[in-house]
Design a protein around this motif. Structure first.
Motif, PDB file in Angstrom:
ATOM      1  N   UNK A   8       0.658  -1.106   0.004  1.00 26.48           N
ATOM      2  CA  UNK A   8      -0.051   0.141  -0.031  1.00 26.48           C
ATOM      3  C   UNK A   8       1.016   1.118   0.094  1.00 26.48           C
ATOM      4  N   UNK A   9       2.174   1.303   0.016  1.00 28.00           N
ATOM      5  CA  UNK A   9       3.005   2.218   0.098  1.00 28.00           C
ATOM      6  C   UNK A   9       2.946   3.032  -1.325  1.00 28.00           C
ATOM      7  N   UNK A  10       3.679   4.171  -1.437  1.00 29.89           N
ATOM      8  CA  UNK A  10       3.795   4.740  -2.693  1.00 29.89           C
ATOM      9  C   UNK A  10       3.958   6.161  -2.609  1.00 29.89           C
ATOM     10  N   UNK A  11       3.753   6.859  -3.618  1.00 26.22           N
ATOM     11  CA  UNK A  11       4.213   8.515  -3.682  1.00 26.22           C
ATOM     12  C   UNK A  11       2.792   9.144  -3.694  1.00 26.22           C
ATOM     13  N   UNK A  12       2.882  10.274  -2.812  1.00 26.48           N
ATOM     14  CA  UNK A  12       1.555  10.939  -2.709  1.00 26.48           C
ATOM     15  C   UNK A  12       1.950  12.259  -2.407  1.00 26.48           C
ATOM     16  N   UNK A  13       0.979  13.287  -2.802  1.00 24.55           N
ATOM     17  CA  UNK A  13       1.340  14.493  -2.551  1.00 24.55           C
ATOM     18  C   UNK A  13       0.906  14.980  -1.287  1.00 24.55           C
ATOM     19  N   UNK A  14       1.459  16.151  -0.599  1.00 21.64           N
ATOM     20  CA  UNK A  14       1.255  16.633   0.688  1.00 21.64           C
ATOM     21  C   UNK A  14      -0.309  16.636   0.749  1.00 21.64           C
ATOM     22  N   UNK A  15      -0.921  16.499   2.076  1.00 23.12           N
ATOM     23  CA  UNK A  15      -2.338  16.543   2.400  1.00 23.12           C
ATOM     24  C   UNK A  15      -3.136  15.258   1.615  1.00 23.12           C
ATOM     25  N   UNK A 117       8.720  -4.175   5.164  1.00 19.42           N
ATOM     26  CA  UNK A 117       8.668  -2.726   5.103  1.00 19.42           C
ATOM     27  C   UNK A 117       7.806  -2.126   3.599  1.00 19.42           C
ATOM     28  N   UNK A 118       7.252  -1.065   3.520  1.00 23.44           N
ATOM     29  CA  UNK A 118       6.714  -0.468   2.021  1.00 23.44           C
ATOM     30  C   UNK A 118       7.152   0.810   2.500  1.00 23.44           C
ATOM     31  N   UNK A 119       7.627   1.527   1.280  1.00 21.83           N
ATOM     32  CA  UNK A 119       8.134   2.988   0.971  1.00 21.83           C
ATOM     33  C   UNK A 119       6.978   3.792   0.899  1.00 21.83           C
ATOM     34  N   UNK A 120       6.737   4.813   1.826  1.00 23.19           N
ATOM     35  CA  UNK A 120       5.910   5.875   1.670  1.00 23.19           C
ATOM     36  C   UNK A 120       6.789   7.243   1.289  1.00 23.19           C
ATOM     37  N   UNK A 121       6.296   7.901   0.239  1.00 20.49           N
ATOM     38  CA  UNK A 121       6.838   9.126  -0.234  1.00 20.49           C
ATOM     39  C   UNK A 121       5.984  10.258  -0.288  1.00 20.49           C
ATOM     40  N   UNK A 122       6.105  11.206   0.369  1.00 19.51           N
ATOM     41  CA  UNK A 122       5.044  12.488   0.327  1.00 19.51           C
ATOM     42  C   UNK A 122       6.011  13.481  -0.358  1.00 19.51           C
ATOM     43  N   UNK A 123       5.406  14.070  -1.201  1.00 19.94           N
ATOM     44  CA  UNK A 123       5.882  15.147  -2.036  1.00 19.94           C
ATOM     45  C   UNK A 123       5.247  16.656  -1.691  1.00 19.94           C
ATOM     46  N   UNK A 124       6.115  17.521  -1.586  1.00 15.88           N
ATOM     47  CA  UNK A 124       5.654  18.713  -1.263  1.00 15.88           C
ATOM     48  C   UNK A 124       4.992  19.759  -2.234  1.00 15.88           C
TER      49      UNK A 124
END
Length: 124
Positions: A8-15, A117-124
């Motif tokens: 379920x991890x992934x790349x998501x924008x802030x908020x 583990x699963x990577x979660x990346x939150x972009x600004x």
């Protein structure tokens, strides 16, 4: 023995939001307390949330209170982490862990089994 696999991890924008899942194998899953931890690059692993064997009690790190929700479904041998209002500082590898002693703990060395583990990346 319990084997844990996060997803379920992934790349998501802030908020934004993400929902992490942790699938567990083993007949005794429902007897374990479960926790989520995270580790950002260059930092120590830190506690995020924990849930009792029944799901009736939860415990959160202060920095996620009101934004993250931990839950479990013992019939499906799964634990979840719903993450809302994500911030760039939430970027990390997220791990689920199982504690054979069914008490809630924020101390990683109390946990007996860990996923990859699963990577979660939150972009600004």
């Amino acid at each position: 023995q319990v084997q844990l696999v996060e997803s379920g991890g992934g790349l998501v924008q802030a908020g934004g939001s993400l929902r992490l899942s942790c699938a567990a194998s083993g007949r005794t899953f429902s007897s374990y307390a479960m926790g989520w931890f995270r580790q950002a690059p260059g930092k120590e692993r830190q506690f995020v949330a924990a849930i009792s064997w029944s799901g009736g009690t939860t415990y959160y790190a202060n920095f996620v209170k009101g934004r993250f929700t931990i839950s479990r479904d013992n019939a499906k041998n799964a634990v979840y982490l719903q993450m809302n209002s994500l911030k760039p500082e939430d970027t990390a590898v997220y791990y689920c862990a199982a504690d054979e002693v069914p008490t809630l703990s924020d101390y990683e060395y109390d946990y007996d089994y860990w996923g990859q583990g699963t990577q979660v990346t939150v972009s600004s």
